[in-house]
Design a protein around this motif. Structure first.
Motif, PDB file in Angstrom:
ATOM      1  N   ARG A 198      -6.772   5.698  -7.713  1.00  0.00           N
ATOM      2  CA  ARG A 198      -6.259   5.933  -6.358  1.00  0.00           C
ATOM      3  C   ARG A 198      -6.111   7.411  -6.049  1.00  0.00           C
ATOM      4  NH1 ARG A 198      -6.618   1.003  -8.636  1.00  0.00           N
ATOM      5  NH2 ARG A 198      -6.136  -0.640  -7.134  1.00  0.00           N
ATOM      6  N   ASP A 199      -6.280   8.252  -7.056  1.00  0.00           N
ATOM      7  CA  ASP A 199      -6.183   9.701  -6.907  1.00  0.00           C
ATOM      8  C   ASP A 199      -4.860  10.097  -6.253  1.00  0.00           C
ATOM      9  OD1 ASP A 199      -7.116  12.299  -7.240  1.00  0.00           O
ATOM     10  OD2 ASP A 199      -7.919  12.394  -5.195  1.00  0.00           O
ATOM     11  N   ASP A 200      -3.771   9.511  -6.754  1.00  0.00           N
ATOM     12  CA  ASP A 200      -2.457   9.797  -6.186  1.00  0.00           C
ATOM     13  C   ASP A 200      -1.386   9.364  -7.185  1.00  0.00           C
ATOM     14  OD1 ASP A 200      -0.579  10.666  -4.410  1.00  0.00           O
ATOM     15  OD2 ASP A 200      -0.928   9.120  -2.908  1.00  0.00           O
ATOM     16  N   TRP A 201      -0.171   9.852  -6.945  1.00  0.00           N
ATOM     17  CA  TRP A 201       0.960   9.457  -7.777  1.00  0.00           C
ATOM     18  C   TRP A 201       1.373   8.034  -7.432  1.00  0.00           C
ATOM     19  CZ3 TRP A 201       2.225  12.361 -11.781  1.00  0.00           C
ATOM     20  CH2 TRP A 201       1.854  13.716 -11.767  1.00  0.00           C
ATOM     21  N   ARG A 202       1.747   7.277  -8.453  1.00  0.00           N
ATOM     22  CA  ARG A 202       2.171   5.902  -8.264  1.00  0.00           C
ATOM     23  C   ARG A 202       3.397   5.605  -9.131  1.00  0.00           C
ATOM     24  NH1 ARG A 202      -0.983   5.914  -4.546  1.00  0.00           N
ATOM     25  NH2 ARG A 202      -2.466   4.267  -3.971  1.00  0.00           N
ATOM     26  N   THR A 203       4.171   4.625  -8.676  1.00  0.00           N
ATOM     27  CA  THR A 203       5.294   4.090  -9.438  1.00  0.00           C
ATOM     28  C   THR A 203       4.949   2.668  -9.853  1.00  0.00           C
ATOM     29  OG1 THR A 203       6.929   5.434  -8.269  1.00  0.00           O
ATOM     30  CG2 THR A 203       7.726   3.435  -9.331  1.00  0.00           C
ATOM     31  N   TRP A 219      12.910  -0.926 -15.196  1.00  0.00           N
ATOM     32  CA  TRP A 219      12.214   0.230 -15.753  1.00  0.00           C
ATOM     33  C   TRP A 219      10.937   0.463 -14.952  1.00  0.00           C
ATOM     34  CZ3 TRP A 219      13.526   3.447 -19.817  1.00  0.00           C
ATOM     35  CH2 TRP A 219      14.629   3.044 -20.598  1.00  0.00           C
ATOM     36  N   TYR A 220      10.624   1.755 -14.731  1.00  0.00           N
ATOM     37  CA  TYR A 220       9.421   2.135 -14.000  1.00  0.00           C
ATOM     38  C   TYR A 220       8.669   3.219 -14.767  1.00  0.00           C
ATOM     39  CZ  TYR A 220      11.803  -0.121 -10.060  1.00  0.00           C
ATOM     40  OH  TYR A 220      12.460  -1.019  -9.258  1.00  0.00           O
ATOM     41  N   LEU A 221       7.378   3.321 -14.467  1.00  0.00           N
ATOM     42  CA  LEU A 221       6.556   4.396 -14.999  1.00  0.00           C
ATOM     43  C   LEU A 221       6.053   5.242 -13.840  1.00  0.00           C
ATOM     44  CD1 LEU A 221       4.916   5.750 -17.349  1.00  0.00           C
ATOM     45  CD2 LEU A 221       3.034   4.205 -16.700  1.00  0.00           C
ATOM     46  N   LEU A 222       6.303   6.556 -13.901  1.00  0.00           N
ATOM     47  CA  LEU A 222       5.692   7.484 -12.957  1.00  0.00           C
ATOM     48  C   LEU A 222       4.378   7.946 -13.572  1.00  0.00           C
ATOM     49  CD1 LEU A 222       5.658   9.381 -10.463  1.00  0.00           C
ATOM     50  CD2 LEU A 222       6.802  11.076 -11.923  1.00  0.00           C
ATOM     51  N   ALA A 223       3.296   7.760 -12.836  1.00  0.00           N
ATOM     52  CA  ALA A 223       1.979   8.111 -13.372  1.00  0.00           C
ATOM     53  C   ALA A 223       1.057   8.555 -12.246  1.00  0.00           C
ATOM     54  CB  ALA A 223       1.367   6.913 -14.108  1.00  0.00           C
ATOM     55  N   PHE A 224       0.010   9.289 -12.625  1.00  0.00           N
ATOM     56  CA  PHE A 224      -1.030   9.642 -11.669  1.00  0.00           C
ATOM     57  C   PHE A 224      -2.157   8.633 -11.836  1.00  0.00           C
ATOM     58  CE2 PHE A 224      -4.640  11.842  -9.878  1.00  0.00           C
ATOM     59  CZ  PHE A 224      -4.103  12.446  -8.747  1.00  0.00           C
ATOM     60  N   ASP A 225      -2.374   7.833 -10.806  1.00  0.00           N
ATOM     61  CA  ASP A 225      -3.382   6.776 -10.843  1.00  0.00           C
ATOM     62  C   ASP A 225      -4.756   7.395 -10.584  1.00  0.00           C
ATOM     63  OD1 ASP A 225      -5.071   4.564 -10.253  1.00  0.00           O
ATOM     64  OD2 ASP A 225      -3.319   3.375  -9.715  1.00  0.00           O
ATOM     65  N   LEU A 226      -5.615   7.348 -11.582  1.00  0.00           N
ATOM     66  CA  LEU A 226      -6.924   7.973 -11.463  1.00  0.00           C
ATOM     67  C   LEU A 226      -7.803   7.243 -10.453  1.00  0.00           C
ATOM     68  CD1 LEU A 226      -7.620   8.761 -15.224  1.00  0.00           C
ATOM     69  CD2 LEU A 226      -6.755  10.294 -13.451  1.00  0.00           C
ATOM     70  N   GLY A 277       0.807  -1.208   0.000  1.00  0.00           N
ATOM     71  CA  GLY A 277       0.000   0.000   0.000  1.00  0.00           C
ATOM     72  C   GLY A 277       0.838   1.254   0.000  1.00  0.00           C
ATOM     73  N   GLY A 278       0.161   2.393   0.176  1.00  0.00           N
ATOM     74  CA  GLY A 278       0.856   3.677   0.231  1.00  0.00           C
ATOM     75  C   GLY A 278       1.183   4.198  -1.145  1.00  0.00           C
ATOM     76  N   ARG A 279       2.272   4.979  -1.228  1.00  0.00           N
ATOM     77  CA  ARG A 279       2.640   5.613  -2.494  1.00  0.00           C
ATOM     78  C   ARG A 279       3.738   4.838  -3.203  1.00  0.00           C
ATOM     79  NH1 ARG A 279       4.371  11.417  -1.186  1.00  0.00           N
ATOM     80  NH2 ARG A 279       4.140  11.740  -3.408  1.00  0.00           N
ATOM     81  N   GLY A 280       3.786   3.532  -2.998  1.00  0.00           N
ATOM     82  CA  GLY A 280       4.862   2.747  -3.568  1.00  0.00           C
ATOM     83  C   GLY A 280       4.509   2.148  -4.904  1.00  0.00           C
ATOM     84  N   VAL A 281       5.069   0.968  -5.189  1.00  0.00           N
ATOM     85  CA  VAL A 281       4.949   0.358  -6.495  1.00  0.00           C
ATOM     86  C   VAL A 281       3.510   0.004  -6.814  1.00  0.00           C
ATOM     87  CG1 VAL A 281       5.588  -1.674  -7.836  1.00  0.00           C
ATOM     88  CG2 VAL A 281       7.307  -0.501  -6.477  1.00  0.00           C
ATOM     89  N   SER A 282       2.811  -0.584  -5.871  1.00  0.00           N
ATOM     90  CA  SER A 282       1.432  -0.965  -6.118  1.00  0.00           C
ATOM     91  C   SER A 282       0.754  -1.241  -4.796  1.00  0.00           C
ATOM     92  CB  SER A 282       1.373  -2.226  -6.997  1.00  0.00           C
ATOM     93  OG  SER A 282       0.038  -2.657  -7.178  1.00  0.00           O
ATOM     94  N   ASP A 283      -0.569  -1.140  -4.760  1.00  0.00           N
ATOM     95  CA  ASP A 283      -1.261  -1.462  -3.527  1.00  0.00           C
ATOM     96  C   ASP A 283      -2.188  -2.661  -3.688  1.00  0.00           C
ATOM     97  OD1 ASP A 283      -3.433   1.461  -3.733  1.00  0.00           O
ATOM     98  OD2 ASP A 283      -3.160  -0.242  -5.067  1.00  0.00           O
ATOM     99  N   ASP A 284      -2.156  -3.333  -4.809  1.00  0.00           N
ATOM    100  CA  ASP A 284      -2.825  -4.615  -4.958  1.00  0.00           C
ATOM    101  C   ASP A 284      -2.244  -5.312  -6.184  1.00  0.00           C
ATOM    102  OD1 ASP A 284      -4.042  -3.427  -7.183  1.00  0.00           O
ATOM    103  OD2 ASP A 284      -5.781  -2.803  -6.006  1.00  0.00           O
ATOM    104  N   GLY A 285      -2.671  -6.529  -6.432  1.00  0.00           N
ATOM    105  CA  GLY A 285      -2.088  -7.266  -7.540  1.00  0.00           C
ATOM    106  C   GLY A 285      -3.113  -7.651  -8.584  1.00  0.00           C
TER     107      GLY A 285
END
Length: 319
Positions: A194-199, A185-192, A159-167
């Motif tokens: 979760r309404d927050d930034w995610r990696t 490789w990672y993608l920085l994106a705004f998760d609609l 959870g939180g603002r990390g890689v993912s909060d579920d699978g």
């Protein structure tokens, strides 16, 4: 050496150095200065502005704005070359120079693809890992064009603002930047959702598709810094900060970029931000760095320092 091969060799020489005299070119090509003059005229007919200066310091010089010949690559090979430059280059500057040269000779239909890849990538750490080129290009285009992306993400349940909060969930995001670490490789994106930034780790993304909806870019965090903090600390149960009495460059050489964020405080001190599932694990790694340090956060970590110190003193006394 045939005429075509010789003219290409002449072009290569003119691109290597700012000015060549006629005798120098003749010697390098194994021809007469008259042949050099004829070959220069052939280049001019092909659209290359070769300037000729007279007198002391004069010579042949390739002018600005020359149109380079197309590479003998098909579309897939050209894109794969661009991906390989970013995925395998140890030096960001070298990759950028190579991509710039590639961009100049690509057909216009592919130039935007390469630029998207070059402009949508940040990095931290060292070398760049290989990744599916189609996935990278799809995400790079979406970053460039500010279009929504949908994909299925197989996370680790963090959870939180990390890689993912579920699978294994379907995600819809505003993609902003691709980031290459020393491992992935990672993608920085705004998760609609979760309404927050995610990696997001690109190797965990599947069924990637660009949507037709464009979004208005919002103010984004620094991509490389955000992702580095995500993978080195936010995904873990504990996040710890230390003040280390050593230069930041010294500590960065001892810790992988994917394991900790190192920020300079002064010329002789730095701050280390790292995470782990166990506080003692973090402490042992800090001890093994071989430099004096101070615990900044969390407060309970200071108590673990005392416990670890007592344990080590007991071990030393029993020897």
């Amino acid at each position: 050496m045939g005429t075509t091969e010789r003219v290409l060799a002449l072009l290569g020489l003119l691109q290597q150095r700012r000015v060549w005299t006629g005798p120098e070119l003749a010697e390098r090509l194994g021809v007469t200065t008259r042949t050099v003059r004829r070959d220069v005229e052939r280049l001019r007919v092909l659209g290359y502005p070769v300037n000729a200066g007279q007198g002391v310091g004069g010579g042949y010089q390739l002018g600005a704005g020359q149109a380079l010949p197309p590479l003998l690559f098909d579309d897939e090979e050209a894109i794969a070359t661009a991906v390989a430059l970013l995925a395998g280059a140890e030096s960001g500057d070298a990759a950028l120079r190579a991509l710039t040269k590639l961009d100049r000779v690509l057909p216009s239909r592919l130039r935007h693809e390469v630029r998207a890849l070059a402009e949508s990538v940040s990095s931290f750490g060292g070398g760049r890992p290989a990744i599916d080129s189609e996935a990278l290009m799809t995400l790079a285009r979406a970053c460039r064009d500010s279009v929504l992306v949908r994909f299925v993400y197989a996370g680790r349940g963090v959870g939180g603002r990390g890689v993912s909060d579920d699978g294994g969930t379907e995600r819809e995001v505003e993609p902003y930047r691709l980031v290459a670490s020393d491992r992935r490789w990672y993608l920085l994106a705004f998760d609609l959702g979760r309404d927050d930034w995610r990696t997001f780790r690109v190797d965990r993304m599947s069924e990637i598709s660009e949507k037709s909806w464009r979004f208005r870019p919002r103010e984004a965090p620094d991509a490389a810094e955000f992702v580095q903090e995500s993978v080195s600390s936010r995904v873990y149960r504990y996040q710890a900060r230390f003040l280390v009495r050593a230069r930041a460059e010294t500590i960065r050489a001892l810790i992988p970029a994917s394991a900790a964020v190192v920020r300079a405080r002064t010329d002789t001190t730095c701050e280390v931000l790292s995470g782990a599932a166990d506080l003692d694990f973090i402490l042992m790694h800090m001890v093994l760095l071989g430099h004096d340090f101070e615990v900044l956060d969390p407060p309970e970590l200071r108590g673990r320092c005392a416990v670890l110190a007592d344990r080590l003193r007991a071990a030393a006394a029993s020897a």
